[in-house]
Design a protein around this motif. Structure first.
Motif, PDB file in Angstrom:
ATOM      1  N   LYS A   7       0.856  -1.193   0.000  1.00  0.00           N
ATOM      2  CA  LYS A   7       0.000   0.000   0.000  1.00  0.00           C
ATOM      3  C   LYS A   7       0.891   1.242   0.000  1.00  0.00           C
ATOM      4  O   LYS A   7       1.843   1.327   0.783  1.00  0.00           O
ATOM      5  CB  LYS A   7      -0.922  -0.025   1.218  1.00  0.00           C
ATOM      6  CG  LYS A   7      -1.789   1.218   1.343  1.00  0.00           C
ATOM      7  CD  LYS A   7      -1.305   2.137   2.423  1.00  0.00           C
ATOM      8  CE  LYS A   7      -1.992   3.478   2.455  1.00  0.00           C
ATOM      9  NZ  LYS A   7      -1.565   4.304   3.590  1.00  0.00           N
ATOM     10  N   GLY A 151      -7.801   7.441   6.399  1.00  0.00           N
ATOM     11  CA  GLY A 151      -6.695   6.496   6.568  1.00  0.00           C
ATOM     12  C   GLY A 151      -7.079   5.076   6.158  1.00  0.00           C
ATOM     13  O   GLY A 151      -6.323   4.130   6.362  1.00  0.00           O
ATOM     14  N   ASP A 154      -5.172   1.758   4.389  1.00  0.00           N
ATOM     15  CA  ASP A 154      -4.429   0.741   5.156  1.00  0.00           C
ATOM     16  C   ASP A 154      -5.302  -0.499   5.343  1.00  0.00           C
ATOM     17  O   ASP A 154      -4.848  -1.639   5.204  1.00  0.00           O
ATOM     18  CB  ASP A 154      -4.068   1.270   6.556  1.00  0.00           C
ATOM     19  CG  ASP A 154      -3.124   2.461   6.530  1.00  0.00           C
ATOM     20  OD1 ASP A 154      -2.426   2.636   5.520  1.00  0.00           O
ATOM     21  OD2 ASP A 154      -3.099   3.214   7.532  1.00  0.00           O
ATOM     22  N   LYS A 209      -1.421   8.145  13.763  1.00  0.00           N
ATOM     23  CA  LYS A 209      -2.144   7.830  12.527  1.00  0.00           C
ATOM     24  C   LYS A 209      -1.306   7.069  11.508  1.00  0.00           C
ATOM     25  O   LYS A 209      -1.711   6.912  10.367  1.00  0.00           O
ATOM     26  CB  LYS A 209      -2.712   9.099  11.917  1.00  0.00           C
ATOM     27  CG  LYS A 209      -1.673  10.069  11.448  1.00  0.00           C
ATOM     28  CD  LYS A 209      -2.302  11.146  10.601  1.00  0.00           C
ATOM     29  CE  LYS A 209      -1.212  12.000   9.985  1.00  0.00           C
ATOM     30  NZ  LYS A 209      -1.658  12.897   8.973  1.00  0.00           N
TER      31      LYS A 209
END
Ligand code: ADP
Ligand code: ASP
Ligand code: MG
Length: 414
Positions: A7, A151, A154, A209
């Motif tokens: 990723k 986010g 992920d 984060k």
């Protein structure tokens, strides 16, 4: 030959030349014989830009349409990366979340993945192609586009790795691993070779984060080997492996310090100290879908009334304050006070379980800097304090040095 899911986050694909770097990196793995599925985020700043556009039409974003809009950021990068790969002679194909059947529930803006049909990806891999998938998105059972929360790429990567039973899920970002704290705040922060799922879960939920919390949950649950690494040339290294607790791991009391700038605090003073009061205060907050984090209740000086303090996300502060003022009138409370300029700092470490005295070292370090602690909460492997926002950097640095986190602890041998 391995099957790897990689990723690349927003900064790593933030400009066309960076996308070129990512393509060369991915091709390197292909040339070595690995099968690669790549998940990409939107170019850095793009999700914020799209959010601002939506809010300029209506500050209360329509949840369904917001997801249709926000998911386009990732659609741009999958196409650009696939083009870059093909121009290097590396066959590739891009897919949106819906196209590779990432099925989610219908909770727009924070949907949960319920199922993935990996057959299409397997077919492409068997044909020798790199599969490039848009992170952060899926579709519900009716085909509505959903997104997985900020986010969330992920989580897409870890979920695909679990579905494909990949050998490793590699999260490439703009730092070369998980550090003892955010290296942008403490320059002495140290990269960890390993961190346990349990600790990473706490760090993520308390504000670090570097990985989305759901990604860590998923990896722990489905046993996905997960590694955080740098996507930048010249910064290649082993990164950080997220792992189960093992014998011989570093014997650290504290693994890391997390912090959260998104907190706000509300207090209602002088409410009658009787059964049902906590429910009367927090019921309307919960009904309005506002999540409450820390809660503290004290008996007032008169012994008859109580003061009740809790924290919420800063975005919910105004709404929570209004609700609390209403409750205060109903309960005949003396006063309602609020503060949206607070932050939470947390120490995290599985070593805390077997060691006393961590809290007092923490409080002493903050006291030496003249930092007033407003609230405290603890669990088996973490201690959190709420302090004034202006002391955040000072507090994190003081704690980092009080616990010697810049130095690697000795490995255990028995
Ligand atoms: P991406 O766009 O690649 O997903 P993020 O910005 O979401 O990247 O996450 C990486 C950032 O997380 C780093 O730039 C760093 O500032 C921040 N961060 C916070 N806490 C930590 C930590 N403990 N270790 C490493 N990075 C951290
Ligand atoms: N683009 C989304 C965000 O900015 C998802 C991600 O980057 O993981 O939150
Ligand atoms: Mg991220």
């Amino acid at each position: 030959m391995a099957l790897i899911v990689q990723k690349y986050g927003g900064t790593s694909v933030g400009a066309v030349d960076r996308i070129g770097n990512v393509a060369r990196k991915v091709k390197g793995f292909r040339d070595r014989g690995d099968d690669v599925v790549v998940v990409v985020s939107a170019m850095s700043g793009e999700t914020n830009r799209l959010t601002d556009l939506a809010k300029s039409i209506n500050p209360e974003m329509d949840p369904r349409e917001a997801d249709v809009l926000l998911s386009t950021g990732e659609q741009v990068t999958i196409a650009l990366l696939s083009m870059a790969l093909k121009s290097l002679g590396c066959d590739a194909r891009s897919y949106t979340g819906a196209q590779v059947h990432i099925r989610t529930d219908s909770t727009h803006s924070k949907a949960r993945i319920v199922d993935i049909d990996e057959s299409k990806m397997r077919h492409d891999l068997n044909e020798g192609r790199v599969v490039v998938v848009a992170g952060f998105q899926g579709a519900d059972e009716h085909g509505n586009i959903t997104t997985l929360g900020r986010g969330g790429s992920d989580t897409t990567a870890v979920a695909l790795a679990a579905a494909l039973k990949a050998d490793e899920c590699q999260i490439y970002t703009d730092v070369d691993g998980v550090y003892t704290t955010d290296p942008r705040v403490v320059s002495e922060a140290r990269r960890l070779d390993r961190i346990t799922f349990e600790e990473m879960l706490e760090m993520a939920s308390l504000g670090s984060k570097v990985l989305q919390i759901r990604a860590v949950e998923f990896a722990g649950k489905y046993n996905v080997p997960l590694r955080v690494l740098s996507s930048f040339e010249g910064k290649e290294g082993p990164g950080t492996l997220i792992t189960y607790e093992e014998e011989g791991m570093e014997e650290a009391l504290i693994s890391g310090i997390a912090f959260n700038r998104d907190e706000a605090k509300l207090t209602i003073q002088g409410v009658p100290d009787q059964p049902g009061v906590a429910y009367r205060i927090l019921g309307p907050i919960g009904d309005a879908n506002i999540e409450v984090d820390m809660i503290v209740q004290n008996i007032g000086a008169d012994g008859q009334t109580t003061d009740f303090t809790f924290t919420v996300h800063r975005n919910d502060y105004e709404k929570a304050l209004k609700l609390l003022q209403q409750t205060a009138t109903e309960l005949g409370a003396r006063e309602v006070a609020g503060d949206s300029k607070i932050v939470k700092i947390s120490l995290v470490g599985v070593g805390m379980r077997s060691h006393a005295g961590i809290a007092s070292t923490m409080f002493e370090a903050l006291a030496k800097e003249g930092i007033n602690i407003r609230m405290i909460s603890t669990s088996e492997i973490k201690i959190s304090v709420v302090i004034d926002e202006k002391y955040l950097e000072l507090g994190v640095r003081a704690l980092h040095s009080a616990f010697n986190l810049e130095q690697a602890p000795a490995a255990v041998s028995d």
